[in-house]
Design a protein around this motif. Structure first.
Motif: not given
Length: 323
Positions: A8-20
């Motif tokens: 989740x921490x990695x996704x927060x700053x990625x193009x996949x942040x919306x998934x969170x």
């Protein structure tokens, strides 16, 4: 045992942040013990596996190897094998942990050999593996240099199997999540490469599945699609009357020309068919690690070119395309 916070921490700053917006809650729901009567037993099995530090990790060969037989004694290795067999069936592999050879139903390394020279090199790429099973391909993708691999599969057992492997290889670059393709947000556009292998024929609406895969890719991203196909001269699309090779949830199987047309209609470009291989009983077979029937039981005993129902026997095509 399941710690997805680093992901989740990695996704927060990625193009996949919306998934969170949905991912943590969906995962929490999927991992509720009351959703599967075997959940607590599987969890206890994984947690009771002996803690062993591996002296080697090899994710680049056909047989994934983590740990050497010399890293442990025979009694501990037997304890490890007993625990791993409690998580049967093991479908994808082969995998060897500290000398315990998990002789999986599928020689998944053969499929990887057929596609690896056709895909864009995975080094530094973010990858989604739809229908990841026990994570064999996640590990192969990491071995090929992927920066982050997220596998999704609705089977909690298969995700448990990946956790069993991962505890000896505690990477923060590869995850298996107990969710299905329906849990992916619309128009995510977050991944460089998306794999969908052995999934399309299980979808009620294959074109909707292809559109979902397209929408998870970054512009210009790459789809790797592997699925059962039928001979060109049989029909455009086979819709099994009841079952196909004893599988209940097979909705439709196209020939290669039809599937290429579907990919084009769904917005994919640069579509190429890179392999078609008839599935053999050497590639998919019964072993002591699955405790059930396999391909030889699904074919006509008098004509192996047909399934038990009389349809063309499984052959698998691999398509590569770009969004």
């Amino acid at each position: 045992m399941f710690n997805y916070q680093p992901l989740y921490d990695q996704l927060a700053n990625s193009p996949a942040a919306k998934w969170l917006e949905t991912l943590p809650q969906d995962v929490e729901t999927a991992l509720q013990p009351n959703r599967n009567g075997h959940f607590l037993a599987w969890k206890e099995t994984v947690e009771s596996l002996p803690p062993l530090p591996p002296s080697l990790i090899d994710l680049q060969q056909g047989v994934i190897k983590i740990g050497s037989p010399d890293d442990t004694d025979e009694i501990t290795r037997q304890r490890l094998e007993v625990g791993l067999k409690k998580l049967c069936p093991w479908r994808k592999g082969p995998i060897e942990l500290f000398g315990v050879y998990i002789n999986t139903e599928w020689r998944s390394d053969w499929k990887w050999q057929r596609l690896e020279n056709h895909i864009t090199p995975l080094k530094g790429r973010t990858v989604l593996d739809v229908g990841c099973g026990n994570g064999y391909y996640i590990l192969r993708m990491l071995g090929n240099g992927a920066e982050l691999v997220i596998g999704i599969d609705p089977s909690v057992l298969y995700v448990m199997q990946y956790q069993a492997i991962k505890q000896y290889f505690p990477t923060t670059r590869g995850y298996a999540i107990p969710l299905g393709v329906q849990h992916l947000p619309e128009k995510l556009h977050a991944f460089d490469t998306v794999f969908s292998m052995g999934i399309l024929y299980h979808q009620r609406s294959p074109r909707d599945h292809l559109k979902t895969l397209r929408d998870t890719l970054k512009p210009g991203g790459e789809l790797v699609l592997e699925t059962i196909v039928i001979p060109e001269d049989y029909t455009d699309v086979l819709i099994p009357e009841k079952r196909y090779a004893k599988m209940r949830n097979v909705w439709s199987i196209p020939n290669c020309s039809t599937l290429e047309s579907w990919l084009s209609q769904c917005g994919f470009k640069n579509i190429r068919l890179v392999d078609v291989t008839i599935t053999s009983t050497a590639e998919q077979r019964r072993t002591e690690w699955i405790n059930s029937h396999s391909l030889e039981n699904f074919l006509d005993p008098n004509d192996s070119s047909k399934t038990i129902e009389g349809y063309p026997a499984p052959r698998r095509g691999i398509f590569i395309a770009n969004s």
